[in-house]
Design a protein around this motif. Structure first.
Motif, PDB file in Angstrom:
ATOM      1  N   LYS A   4       9.086  -4.992   1.290  1.00  0.00           N
ATOM      2  CA  LYS A   4       8.860  -5.770   0.069  1.00  0.00           C
ATOM      3  C   LYS A   4       7.435  -6.303  -0.024  1.00  0.00           C
ATOM      4  CE  LYS A   4      12.107  -8.478  -1.409  1.00  0.00           C
ATOM      5  NZ  LYS A   4      13.156  -9.512  -1.483  1.00  0.00           N
ATOM      6  N   ARG A   5       6.888  -6.819   1.092  1.00  0.00           N
ATOM      7  CA  ARG A   5       5.546  -7.400   1.068  1.00  0.00           C
ATOM      8  C   ARG A   5       5.149  -7.775   2.495  1.00  0.00           C
ATOM      9  NH1 ARG A   5       8.803 -11.684  -0.769  1.00  0.00           N
ATOM     10  NH2 ARG A   5       8.882 -13.375   0.752  1.00  0.00           N
ATOM     11  N   MET A   6       3.878  -8.075   2.682  1.00  0.00           N
ATOM     12  CA  MET A   6       3.432  -8.700   3.916  1.00  0.00           C
ATOM     13  C   MET A   6       3.439 -10.198   3.643  1.00  0.00           C
ATOM     14  SD  MET A   6      -0.057  -8.424   6.121  1.00  0.00           S
ATOM     15  CE  MET A   6      -0.910  -9.732   5.249  1.00  0.00           C
ATOM     16  N   ASP A   7       4.159 -10.958   4.440  1.00  0.00           N
ATOM     17  CA  ASP A   7       4.321 -12.377   4.177  1.00  0.00           C
ATOM     18  C   ASP A   7       3.133 -13.205   4.630  1.00  0.00           C
ATOM     19  OD1 ASP A   7       6.160 -14.386   3.102  1.00  0.00           O
ATOM     20  OD2 ASP A   7       6.108 -15.176   5.145  1.00  0.00           O
ATOM     21  N   HIS A  63      -0.728 -14.335  -3.360  1.00  0.00           N
ATOM     22  CA  HIS A  63      -0.052 -13.179  -2.764  1.00  0.00           C
ATOM     23  C   HIS A  63      -0.072 -13.158  -1.241  1.00  0.00           C
ATOM     24  CE1 HIS A  63       0.687 -11.253  -6.591  1.00  0.00           C
ATOM     25  NE2 HIS A  63      -0.572 -11.421  -6.908  1.00  0.00           N
ATOM     26  N   SER A  64      -1.006 -13.847  -0.618  1.00  0.00           N
ATOM     27  CA  SER A  64      -1.147 -13.761   0.835  1.00  0.00           C
ATOM     28  C   SER A  64      -1.194 -15.147   1.457  1.00  0.00           C
ATOM     29  CB  SER A  64      -2.428 -13.005   1.203  1.00  0.00           C
ATOM     30  OG  SER A  64      -2.409 -11.707   0.656  1.00  0.00           O
TER      31      SER A  64
END
Length: 145
Positions: A4-7, A63-64
């Motif tokens: 899904k994403r890099m948390d 986002h990050s």
């Protein structure tokens, strides 16, 4: 099932307040601070009964995240902060900035040191590596054009 994403990226530091101030000046926002302790946390990390202070920093785009951790227990067992850029393992975090020169001017008073020099890659980027608080290696990139 898909990724899904890099948390977040985690960095262990000795001085949490200094690291927070540095990354705030870089442009990250402090999302929150907490103390994580107990056997449940140690089951995740494999460290047993641990006690850690953390600060979660967020990039302006939302986002990050960067998780800064200061271990109170167990004690830190290794120090890789002065490893050269060709060392094995996780090495650095790269941030894109609007103005590389301005960013460096703001970070130098907080202890940042240029590793090599600022270079230009074609007509695409101006780049450099710096050592931040406690010798942490960071990359900075300014998109051109």
């Amino acid at each position: 099932m898909a990724l899904k994403r890099m948390d977040n990226v985690g960095i262990v530091v000795e001085d949490l307040d200094t690291a927070i101030a540095f990354f705030r000046e870089l442009g990250l926002a402090l999302e929150g601070r907490a103390t994580i302790e107990g056997e449940w946390a140690g089951r995740v990390t494999g460290l047993g009964n641990q006690h850690v202070e953390i600060a979660m920093m967020q990039t302006p785009d939302g986002h990050s995240r960067l998780e800064l951790s200061r271990f109170l227990a167990p004690a830190v067992v290794a120090d890789h902060r002065q490893a050269p850029v060709n060392a094995l393992g996780y090495l650095r975090v790269m941030f894109t900035v609007d103005d590389l020169d301005d960013t460096l001017e703001r970070l130098f008073p907080l202890g940042a040191q240029l590793v090599g020099e600022v270079v230009q890659y074609q007509d695409t980027y101006r780049l450099c590596y710096i050592r931040g608080p406690e010798g942490l290696l960071l990359g900075l990139a300014q998109e051109l054009g």
